[in-house]
Design a protein around this motif. Sequence first.
Motif, PDB file in Angstrom:
ATOM      1  N   ILE A  27       0.858  -1.134   0.002  1.00 40.64           N
ATOM      2  CA  ILE A  27       0.089   0.029  -0.118  1.00 40.64           C
ATOM      3  C   ILE A  27       0.856   1.256  -0.042  1.00 40.64           C
ATOM      4  O   ILE A  27       1.751   1.457   0.772  1.00 40.64           O
ATOM      5  CB  ILE A  27      -0.945   0.023   1.127  1.00 40.64           C
ATOM      6  CG1 ILE A  27      -1.805  -1.344   1.381  1.00 40.64           C
ATOM      7  CG2 ILE A  27      -1.668   1.343   1.099  1.00 40.64           C
ATOM      8  CD1 ILE A  27      -2.920  -1.291   0.339  1.00 40.64           C
ATOM      9  N   THR A  28       0.910   1.830  -1.172  1.00 37.27           N
ATOM     10  CA  THR A  28       1.512   3.133  -1.232  1.00 37.27           C
ATOM     11  C   THR A  28       0.769   4.528  -1.700  1.00 37.27           C
ATOM     12  O   THR A  28      -0.035   4.131  -3.002  1.00 37.27           O
ATOM     13  CB  THR A  28       2.837   3.077  -2.282  1.00 37.27           C
ATOM     14  OG1 THR A  28       3.644   1.981  -1.587  1.00 37.27           O
ATOM     15  CG2 THR A  28       3.683   4.272  -2.350  1.00 37.27           C
ATOM     16  N   PHE A  29       0.724   5.539  -1.052  1.00 36.32           N
ATOM     17  CA  PHE A  29      -0.027   6.684  -1.378  1.00 36.32           C
ATOM     18  C   PHE A  29       0.297   7.615  -0.591  1.00 36.32           C
ATOM     19  O   PHE A  29       0.781   7.640   0.547  1.00 36.32           O
ATOM     20  CB  PHE A  29      -1.703   6.511  -1.397  1.00 36.32           C
ATOM     21  CG  PHE A  29      -2.163   6.017  -0.260  1.00 36.32           C
ATOM     22  CD1 PHE A  29      -2.662   7.350   0.245  1.00 36.32           C
ATOM     23  CD2 PHE A  29      -2.422   5.018   0.161  1.00 36.32           C
ATOM     24  CE1 PHE A  29      -3.235   7.248   1.610  1.00 36.32           C
ATOM     25  CE2 PHE A  29      -2.892   4.709   1.436  1.00 36.32           C
ATOM     26  CZ  PHE A  29      -3.461   5.993   2.167  1.00 36.32           C
ATOM     27  N   SER A  30      -0.026   9.085  -0.919  1.00 37.37           N
ATOM     28  CA  SER A  30      -0.100  10.030  -0.003  1.00 37.37           C
ATOM     29  C   SER A  30      -0.994  11.139  -0.311  1.00 37.37           C
ATOM     30  O   SER A  30      -1.828  11.108  -0.912  1.00 37.37           O
ATOM     31  CB  SER A  30       1.468  11.026  -0.514  1.00 37.37           C
ATOM     32  OG  SER A  30       1.196  11.500  -1.655  1.00 37.37           O
ATOM     33  N   ILE A  31      -1.430  11.775   0.833  1.00 34.79           N
ATOM     34  CA  ILE A  31      -2.398  12.815   0.893  1.00 34.79           C
ATOM     35  C   ILE A  31      -1.849  14.224   1.356  1.00 34.79           C
ATOM     36  O   ILE A  31      -1.028  14.374   2.332  1.00 34.79           O
ATOM     37  CB  ILE A  31      -3.322  12.402   1.897  1.00 34.79           C
ATOM     38  CG1 ILE A  31      -4.115  10.929   1.454  1.00 34.79           C
ATOM     39  CG2 ILE A  31      -4.482  13.233   2.358  1.00 34.79           C
ATOM     40  CD1 ILE A  31      -4.799  10.474   2.651  1.00 34.79           C
ATOM     41  N   ALA A  32      -2.446  15.020   0.600  1.00 35.07           N
ATOM     42  CA  ALA A  32      -1.894  16.574   0.706  1.00 35.07           C
ATOM     43  C   ALA A  32      -2.636  17.321   1.619  1.00 35.07           C
ATOM     44  O   ALA A  32      -4.008  16.870   1.758  1.00 35.07           O
ATOM     45  CB  ALA A  32      -1.724  16.977  -0.721  1.00 35.07           C
ATOM     46  N   LYS A  33      -2.070  18.351   2.104  1.00 32.19           N
ATOM     47  CA  LYS A  33      -2.901  18.977   2.921  1.00 32.19           C
ATOM     48  C   LYS A  33      -4.188  19.704   2.177  1.00 32.19           C
ATOM     49  O   LYS A  33      -4.228  20.009   1.187  1.00 32.19           O
ATOM     50  CB  LYS A  33      -2.243  20.561   3.445  1.00 32.19           C
ATOM     51  CG  LYS A  33      -2.954  21.275   4.621  1.00 32.19           C
ATOM     52  CD  LYS A  33      -1.862  22.289   5.046  1.00 32.19           C
ATOM     53  CE  LYS A  33      -2.839  23.107   6.249  1.00 32.19           C
ATOM     54  NZ  LYS A  33      -3.427  22.298   6.959  1.00 32.19           N
ATOM     55  N   GLY A  34      -5.501  19.560   2.859  1.00 36.90           N
ATOM     56  CA  GLY A  34      -6.695  20.203   2.618  1.00 36.90           C
ATOM     57  C   GLY A  34      -7.449  19.198   1.561  1.00 36.90           C
ATOM     58  O   GLY A  34      -8.460  19.394   1.208  1.00 36.90           O
ATOM     59  N   GLU A  35      -6.791  18.037   1.348  1.00 39.06           N
ATOM     60  CA  GLU A  35      -7.402  16.996   0.493  1.00 39.06           C
ATOM     61  C   GLU A  35      -8.613  16.613   1.251  1.00 39.06           C
ATOM     62  O   GLU A  35      -8.563  16.150   2.560  1.00 39.06           O
ATOM     63  CB  GLU A  35      -6.575  15.982  -0.367  1.00 39.06           C
ATOM     64  CG  GLU A  35      -5.854  16.346  -1.361  1.00 39.06           C
ATOM     65  CD  GLU A  35      -5.334  14.839  -2.113  1.00 39.06           C
ATOM     66  OE1 GLU A  35      -5.616  14.563  -3.023  1.00 39.06           O
ATOM     67  OE2 GLU A  35      -4.132  14.453  -1.458  1.00 39.06           O
ATOM     68  N   PHE A  36      -9.647  15.988   0.439  1.00 39.21           N
ATOM     69  CA  PHE A  36     -10.892  15.046   1.016  1.00 39.21           C
ATOM     70  C   PHE A  36     -10.825  13.705   0.214  1.00 39.21           C
ATOM     71  O   PHE A  36     -11.320  13.833  -0.953  1.00 39.21           O
ATOM     72  CB  PHE A  36     -12.212  15.928   0.712  1.00 39.21           C
ATOM     73  CG  PHE A  36     -13.392  15.384   1.318  1.00 39.21           C
ATOM     74  CD1 PHE A  36     -13.428  14.182   2.077  1.00 39.21           C
ATOM     75  CD2 PHE A  36     -14.461  16.077   1.262  1.00 39.21           C
ATOM     76  CE1 PHE A  36     -14.473  13.772   2.646  1.00 39.21           C
ATOM     77  CE2 PHE A  36     -15.805  15.444   1.826  1.00 39.21           C
ATOM     78  CZ  PHE A  36     -15.751  14.412   2.456  1.00 39.21           C
ATOM     79  N   VAL A  37     -10.249  12.779   0.936  1.00 41.87           N
ATOM     80  CA  VAL A  37     -10.112  11.369   0.302  1.00 41.87           C
ATOM     81  C   VAL A  37     -11.003  10.422   0.932  1.00 41.87           C
ATOM     82  O   VAL A  37     -11.017  10.341   2.313  1.00 41.87           O
ATOM     83  CB  VAL A  37      -8.695  11.022   0.359  1.00 41.87           C
ATOM     84  CG1 VAL A  37      -8.453   9.794  -0.287  1.00 41.87           C
ATOM     85  CG2 VAL A  37      -7.766  12.154  -0.056  1.00 41.87           C
ATOM     86  N   SER A  38     -11.626   9.644  -0.115  1.00 37.16           N
ATOM     87  CA  SER A  38     -12.335   8.428   0.483  1.00 37.16           C
ATOM     88  C   SER A  38     -11.636   7.291   0.233  1.00 37.16           C
ATOM     89  O   SER A  38     -10.881   7.107  -0.895  1.00 37.16           O
ATOM     90  CB  SER A  38     -13.869   8.626   0.114  1.00 37.16           C
ATOM     91  OG  SER A  38     -13.929   8.506  -1.259  1.00 37.16           O
ATOM     92  N   VAL A  39     -11.995   6.182   1.032  1.00 39.83           N
ATOM     93  CA  VAL A  39     -11.283   4.707   0.881  1.00 39.83           C
ATOM     94  C   VAL A  39     -12.563   3.807   0.744  1.00 39.83           C
ATOM     95  O   VAL A  39     -13.343   3.624   1.644  1.00 39.83           O
ATOM     96  CB  VAL A  39     -10.567   4.504   2.099  1.00 39.83           C
ATOM     97  CG1 VAL A  39      -9.923   2.953   1.590  1.00 39.83           C
ATOM     98  CG2 VAL A  39      -9.317   5.341   2.116  1.00 39.83           C
TER      99      VAL A  39
END
Length: 226
Positions: A27-39
């Motif tokens: 599992i490899t990913f990144s999340i940037a500031k202010g992002e709204f991400v769903s899994v």
Amino acid sequence: MQDIILEARHINKQFHDPVTVQVLTDITFSIAKGEFVSVTGKSGCGKSTLLYILSTMDTDYDGDLLIEGVSMTGKNDAALARIRNEKIGFVFQFHYLLNEFTVLRNVMLPGMKLNKYSEQEVEHRALERLKMLGIEHLAHKMAYRVSGGEKQRIAIARALVNDPFIIMGDEPTGNLDVKNSEMVFNIFQQLAEEHNQTLLIVTHDQGFAEKTERIIEMEDGKILRN
């Protein structure tokens, strides 16, 4: 380049009970500031297991987790507990409010636990978060006397009280009707757009996921799309 708030690098996870089962693979990913991400993904695909690792509650994995560029590997339980309390806000399917306390006291609890601000300052911050969510009029009500939708808004205020770098949600609308689910989604969207709050939400609700900025789709412990 946007600030990276959270980064997973080649995370692998196995359960040994009694045979070894691979639960998460690379599992490899990144999340940037202010992002709204769903899994998203079917039950049993590893979403909640991944969330436990990303929230530092599960440390039994291979790979690396970085929060604000700092590796969580090798940190002791006390250090991880402080990071969780200071940098991560949690919203669960069930609100876990304490019925014997007022709404205000419930929202204050993570701030009191962090022990960074005076009680007056924590109370002020808690009232500000309640006001932001339009429920300051509930501050002095006992927690058991508010509705289900209100309870989830209170839980969101509680998650925000320490100004976390990221809010993590585990099926936060799973227990709500359509109207309240939409309200919670709108709150999250407003937090991302107006307050640059980073959000990572595990959800079964495809409609909810499709409205988020980005979907991480999982299947059999792997990321299909990111």
